[in-house]
Scaffold this motif. Structure first.
Motif, mmCIF file in Angstrom:
data_model
loop_
_atom_site.group_PDB
_atom_site.id
_atom_site.type_symbol
_atom_site.label_atom_id
_atom_site.label_comp_id
_atom_site.label_asym_id
_atom_site.label_seq_id
_atom_site.Cartn_x
_atom_site.Cartn_y
_atom_site.Cartn_z
ATOM 1 N N ALA A 63 0.830 -1.208 0.000
ATOM 2 C CA ALA A 63 0.000 0.000 0.000
ATOM 3 C C ALA A 63 0.863 1.255 0.000
ATOM 4 N N ASP A 64 1.952 1.232 0.738
ATOM 5 C CA ASP A 64 2.836 2.379 0.774
ATOM 6 C C ASP A 64 3.462 2.625 -0.596
ATOM 7 N N GLN A 65 3.877 1.542 -1.272
ATOM 8 C CA GLN A 65 4.437 1.689 -2.605
ATOM 9 C C GLN A 65 3.414 2.250 -3.587
ATOM 10 N N LEU A 66 2.168 1.733 -3.489
ATOM 11 C CA LEU A 66 1.116 2.215 -4.386
ATOM 12 C C LEU A 66 0.770 3.666 -4.086
ATOM 13 N N ASN A 67 0.648 3.998 -2.824
ATOM 14 C CA ASN A 67 0.338 5.390 -2.455
ATOM 15 C C ASN A 67 1.446 6.335 -2.893
ATOM 16 N N LEU A 68 2.674 5.847 -2.831
ATOM 17 C CA LEU A 68 3.786 6.679 -3.256
ATOM 18 C C LEU A 68 3.665 7.032 -4.739
ATOM 19 N N LYS A 69 3.315 6.038 -5.537
ATOM 20 C CA LYS A 69 3.156 6.313 -6.970
ATOM 21 C C LYS A 69 1.934 7.179 -7.239
ATOM 22 N N ILE A 70 0.848 6.915 -6.506
ATOM 23 C CA ILE A 70 -0.354 7.726 -6.692
ATOM 24 C C ILE A 70 -0.085 9.172 -6.299
ATOM 25 N N ASP A 71 0.627 9.359 -5.199
ATOM 26 C CA ASP A 71 0.954 10.722 -4.774
ATOM 27 C C ASP A 71 1.848 11.411 -5.795
ATOM 28 N N ALA A 72 2.807 10.656 -6.322
ATOM 29 C CA ALA A 72 3.685 11.252 -7.331
ATOM 30 C C ALA A 72 2.907 11.634 -8.583
ATOM 31 N N ALA A 73 1.993 10.728 -8.995
ATOM 32 C CA ALA A 73 1.176 11.038 -10.171
ATOM 33 C C ALA A 73 0.248 12.216 -9.898
ATOM 34 N N ARG A 74 -0.290 12.276 -8.689
ATOM 35 C CA ARG A 74 -1.190 13.381 -8.345
ATOM 36 C C ARG A 74 -0.428 14.708 -8.332
ATOM 37 N N GLN A 75 0.769 14.690 -7.766
ATOM 38 C CA GLN A 75 1.567 15.914 -7.768
ATOM 39 C C GLN A 75 1.909 16.349 -9.182
ATOM 40 N N ALA A 76 2.262 15.352 -10.019
ATOM 41 C CA ALA A 76 2.545 15.695 -11.414
ATOM 42 C C ALA A 76 1.302 16.244 -12.112
ATOM 43 N N SER A 77 0.145 15.645 -11.788
ATOM 44 C CA SER A 77 -1.109 16.113 -12.391
ATOM 45 C C SER A 77 -1.444 17.522 -11.921
ATOM 46 N N ASP A 78 -1.252 17.784 -10.645
ATOM 47 C CA ASP A 78 -1.529 19.138 -10.136
ATOM 48 C C ASP A 78 -0.604 20.161 -10.774
ATOM 49 N N TRP A 79 0.647 19.794 -10.922
ATOM 50 C CA TRP A 79 1.593 20.714 -11.550
ATOM 51 C C TRP A 79 1.217 20.983 -13.002
ATOM 52 N N ARG A 80 0.783 19.881 -13.688
ATOM 53 C CA ARG A 80 0.395 20.064 -15.095
ATOM 54 C C ARG A 80 -0.866 20.899 -15.210
ATOM 55 N N GLU A 81 -1.799 20.755 -14.253
ATOM 56 C CA GLU A 81 -3.001 21.585 -14.270
ATOM 57 C C GLU A 81 -2.642 23.061 -14.103
ATOM 58 N N GLU A 82 -1.708 23.327 -13.229
ATOM 59 C CA GLU A 82 -1.263 24.714 -13.069
ATOM 60 C C GLU A 82 -0.635 25.233 -14.366
ATOM 61 N N GLN A 83 0.162 24.375 -15.007
ATOM 62 C CA GLN A 83 0.751 24.778 -16.267
ATOM 63 C C GLN A 83 -0.311 25.025 -17.323
#
Length: 605
Positions: A184-204
């Motif tokens: 779960a920690d590994q999956l959450n880590l990837k989900i968090d990374a993808a979410r952060q990337a998605s948030d950054w792309r939304e700002e862009q």
């Protein structure tokens, strides 16, 4: 004798002398280990296996081969550290509510009653943290981390995850919860990374949309300000009264201004088009990222979940017994080495020569009590002890006829001049600095060896206190030398013919004689008896008492002997006891004929 032979003999003699102590301590160590294993709390360990996917590209892994595994080792070690981390342990504790568990809720696992002795040291810590939720949680995390064992399976990407607990079902639950928390920690880590990337792309995207709209608006505004009307002709202006030069100059300005405006419009349109493309590309990438975010998977997977262990991993009785025996044996060996270093007893012939000028006429090795020999003796003499065993062993001539002991006894006949022809018999008395059993054994051995040479031999037991020869060879005798001296029996009835390897035996007495009553007021009678016996026998071997045990008796008997031989038992006699015994013998007016060393380190067994 070379140094290697001496070293081997010393080691062999050391082991033979102390083997009983070493074995006893080793047995005690094994017994203590078995008792501990029986009383210790059983600990069960459940195990699961996790496969870690390699982070290296497939092409690079194929190119590097085994070297690629070495490059991946830091990554695997990082995953091991993550599995042991406090975050994963905290998630497991929260999921299974281990804070309320007595085993992990701030208390250490007690593996047996021996650890309860030191358990009081941990109690004050638990009491201080009993009202603090954070401290209790940290204590539970530390306790759980101490029970986690993670090992890499060889050089593979497989990890063995094990957790120890007193409850087998609990250990399996904790392992499965641990692997689930890790996944779960590994999956959450990837989900968090993808979410952060998605948030950054939304700002862009928002920023690019603003810039694109701004560029498009600039183009539209520019086009709205443009005057698309045609300028009037010169001929028409002249008819209307307008100066043609003015029209030409205005036309020139408009042409120049139109050129400049055309360049600015082109730049605005290019900028707007570029922003639109960038915006569209980022919008498409954002859509793909959102789609991938819903399809996340980890780089690890559980290939073998934990199951309830059926047998405890601690304690292992057999291993503990072996370890206990080894530790006990090493401890016993150390104790024996220390004893040997500080042992002041005589061990070699050189030590005897340094102590006194007495001549050494023989060196007899200790009897090797082999298994068939001991079994044979114990069947025939089951009442014997370790002290009386050697004498009885010599009774069974076929078993020891070829031994070093018998060869050494036969070699003693030459220095004792037992092959000489005399008109009357010779009486040789043997006293000892050591145990009476060794002295009596050598006396019986000499008598047996001499009887085989064709001589008439008599073995006399003059040690009325111990009566070693009488008790071992003739325990049922009804009389002996003591009864002969007190006129309660005659010599013919007391002497037992041919019972000891063709030698006759004259026992000491039917019963133990008290000290002070043994040879009191019988000097003349004893001399007459000895003279009569010397007329009947070629050789008389007298088993005399030890000087330190019966001083008065030895001083009475020693002057009646033709020769007195001292038996020095190595490992028992000390230089001081040797000097004291020889002084007693010499004070009786007798110079010892020589000394026989028994069980020394100078001879191999």
């Amino acid at each position: 004798m070379n140094s290697d032979t001496v070293s081997s003999a010393v080691i062999k003699r050391f082991l033979r002398r102390y083997i009983g102590t070493i074995v006893a301590v080793a047995f005690l160590g094994a017994l203590v280990a078995m008792i501990y294993a029986w009383m210790a709390t059983s600990i069960y360990s459940a195990k699961a296996q996790i496969l870690i996917e390699s982070r290296l590209p497939q092409a690079l892994r194929e190119q590097l081969g085994e070297a690629g595994i070495a490059l991946d080792s830091p990554a695997i070690e990082s995953q091991i550290a993550l599995l042991r981390s406090g975050k994963i342990a905290s998630d497991v504790i929260a999921k299974l509510d281990l804070e309320k568990d007595a085993e992990f809720g701030g208390q250490s696992v007690n593996k047996g009653w021996l650890r309860s002795i030191t358990a009081w040291r941990a109690r004050p810590v638990v009491e201080k943290t009993s009202g603090n939720t954070i401290a209790l949680h940290e204590a539970a995390v530390a306790s759980l981390q101490s029970q986690i064992d993670i090992r890499r399976y060889g050089l593979s990407y497989v990890l063995d995850v094990a957790v120890s607990s007193r409850d087998p079902e609990k250990s399996a639950k904790i392992v499965n919860a641990l692997t689930d928390a890790y996944m779960a920690d590994q999956l959450n880590l990837k989900i968090d990374a993808a979410r952060q990337a998605s948030d950054w792309r939304e700002e862009q995207i928002v920023r690019l949309r603003t810039q694109m709209n701004k560029a498009s608006r600039a183009v539209q505004e520019y086009k709205a300000r443009r005057d698309y009307r045609l300028p009037p002709k010169i001929e028409e202006a002249s008819h209307q009264g307008v100066n043609p030069s003015i029209l030409q100059s205005d036309a020139g300005k408009e042409v120049g201004s139109g050129r400049r405006d055309a360049v600015s419009l082109e730049e605005l349109e290019v900028s707007a088009s570029a922003y639109r493309k960038i915006y569209e590309n980022n919008l498409q990438a954002h859509a793909d990222a959102v789609l991938r975010q819903t399809l996340q998977f980890t780089n690890a997977r559980v290939i073998t979940p934990a199951s309830t262990p059926l047998t405890p991993t601690f304690p292992r009785s057999r291993i503990l017994a072996i370890v206990g025996a080894l530790v006990g044996g090493m401890l016993g060996l150390g104790v024996c080495v220390i004893r040997h270093i500080f042992d002041e007893t005589i061990k070699t012939a050189a030590e005897v020569e340094l102590t006194d000028t007495i001549e050494l006429i023989g060196n007899i090795p200790a009897i090797e009590l082999t298994r068939p020999l001991v079994r044979h003796v114990m069947i025939n003499r089951p009442h014997l002890t370790n002290q009386t065993m050697p004498m009885s062993v010599l009774k069974y001539t076929p078993l020891v006829a070829q031994s070093n002991v018998c060869r050494s006894l036969h070699e003693l006949l030459k220095p004792l001049n037992l092959y000489r022809q005399t008109s009357s018999g010779t009486i040789i008395g043997l006293t000892a600095i050591g145990t009476s059993a060794a002295r009596s054994m050598i006396a019986g051995g000499i008598a047996g060896a001499a009887s085989h040479s064709g001589k008439r031999v008599l073995l006399v037991d003059l040690d009325l206190a111990n009566r070693t020869i009488s008790r071992l060879l003739k325990p049922d005798a009804t009389g002996g030398i003591f009864e002969v001296l007190n006129n309660s029996s005659n010599i013919d009835d007391a002497v037992i013919s041919g019972d000891w390897r063709a030698a006759d035996i004259l026992p000491a007495s039917a019963n133990t004689v008290k000290a002070g009553e043994q040879f009191a007021n019988v000097d003349s009678t004893l001399s007459a008896v000895i003279a009569k016996l010397k007329n009947r026998y070629d050789l008389i071997i007298a088993d005399l008492p030890n000087a330190t045990d019966a001083r008065n008796e030895l001083m009475t008997l020693a002057p009646l002997m033709d020769e007195v031989v001292c038996i020095i038992e190595c490992g028992v006699a000390t230089p001081e006891s040797l000097k004291r015994s020889l002084k007693i013998v010499r004070s009786a007016g007798v110079e010892p004929f020589g000394a026989i060393i028994y069980a020394s380190d100078d001879v191999s067994i």
